[in-house]
Scaffold this active site. Sequence first.
Site, short mmCIF file in Angstrom:
data_model
loop_
_atom_site.label_atom_id
_atom_site.label_comp_id
_atom_site.label_asym_id
_atom_site.label_seq_id
_atom_site.Cartn_x
_atom_site.Cartn_y
_atom_site.Cartn_z
N LYS A 114 0.83 -1.22 0.00
CA LYS A 114 0.00 0.00 0.00
C LYS A 114 0.86 1.27 0.00
O LYS A 114 0.45 2.29 -0.53
CB LYS A 114 -0.99 -0.01 1.17
CG LYS A 114 -2.07 -1.08 0.98
CD LYS A 114 -3.41 -0.75 1.58
CE LYS A 114 -4.42 -1.83 1.15
NZ LYS A 114 -5.74 -1.70 1.68
N LYS A 196 -4.51 -10.66 -6.34
CA LYS A 196 -5.74 -10.83 -5.57
C LYS A 196 -6.85 -9.90 -6.09
O LYS A 196 -6.58 -8.78 -6.49
CB LYS A 196 -5.39 -10.52 -4.10
CG LYS A 196 -6.52 -10.21 -3.18
CD LYS A 196 -6.03 -9.73 -1.82
CE LYS A 196 -6.57 -8.34 -1.57
NZ LYS A 196 -6.93 -8.01 -0.20
N LYS A 199 -11.10 -4.66 -3.79
CA LYS A 199 -12.08 -3.58 -3.93
C LYS A 199 -11.50 -2.36 -4.61
O LYS A 199 -12.17 -1.63 -5.30
CB LYS A 199 -12.48 -3.08 -2.52
CG LYS A 199 -13.43 -3.91 -1.77
CD LYS A 199 -14.00 -3.03 -0.63
CE LYS A 199 -14.18 -3.84 0.62
NZ LYS A 199 -12.97 -3.86 1.47
#
Length: 332
Positions: A114, A196, A199
């Site tokens: 991130k 993966k 969202k």
Amino acid sequence: MEDKKLIFSGIQPTGTFTLGNYIGAVRNWGPLQDEYNCIYCVVDMHAITVKQDPVKLRQNTMNSYALLMACGIDVEKSILFIQSHVKTHAELSWILGCNTQFGELSRMTQFKDKSKKHADDVNSGLFTYPVLMAADILAYNADLVPVGVDQKQHLELARNIAQRFNQRYGDFFTLPEPYISEIGAKVMSLQDPTKKMSKSDENPNAVILILDDKDTIIRKFKRAVTDSDAEVCYREGKDGINNLMTIYSSVTGKDFASIESEFSGKGYGDFKLAVGEAVADHLEPVRTEFARLIADKAYLKKCYTEGAEKALRYSQRIVSKVYRKVGFVDRT
Ligand code: ATP
Ligand code: LTN
């Protein structure tokens, strides 16, 4: 609450849940309610570790709350609440942070990923995210934490923090165990099956949202990236097909051998269509129930207010004891 093991889990209101969130986590939460005491939470405080538009965050939080109910969480059986409504999480997080090493947090792969993705905003909340997650779990002394496999490292850290606290201050916290389903613990992106499904993926075709309508779901599956041979079978290297088989298996209950025989001699086109239809049909009741719940804001408010009261009562007892253990003076 009866004397059963305690389950705790949370999900971020960073958008509509994906099929990955659903298969890897949320769909498993409802069936656990009969066997365990369950506490579930929409983790809005975790969501602001990356930039959020306040209007959208509020909307996504309400939607996530209603979606959890639509996915089978029953507020009569479980405690369901919004994280920022329960102050004990932030309070315990501070204490746990003082029992967590900089080096441990630096090793978290989600932080590394991130901070690369949001290089303009590597804030300290993003870094200490796993400490707040540990506080979520330890504020209830949860035994089991149902999550997708990507959260395993955070859970190991939560156990280490609990263990360290216990060594320093005397046995107190339960060491939480991950509870990861065997199938579908990592649903992959439809456009890059080595990644993966998430969202926050920018490519809408990579992700099935659980509120997508049937046509959208089928269209996205038709476009799913596969491989150049044409055999529906689960094999190393066939990431796209393996992912579709996993999805199909988890919504139909069929095992891989029966899926392989069902589609032997048929092409990928037929298989993709079948997966799309099965997923859309499976999600139909969730969509219907969500529409009903989200239209009734007064009922939702009653549910999350009561949920927060119960969660506060429960966690306050634990966090007060922690305050005493670390040497804070009693207020009263
Ligand atoms: P974001 O993209 O904002 O990081 P996310 O899609 O990764 O969000 P989270 O809110 O972080 O979702 O995760 C909620 C739960 O869903 C967690 O238990 C997580 O392990 C699980 N989960 C997320 N993505 C997947 C996936 N692709 N397959 C299986 N489980 C998943
Ligand atoms: N980090 C988790 C969300 C989360 C969580 C938790 C999961 C926050 N607190 C406590 C289980 C228990 C994620 O899914 N990304």
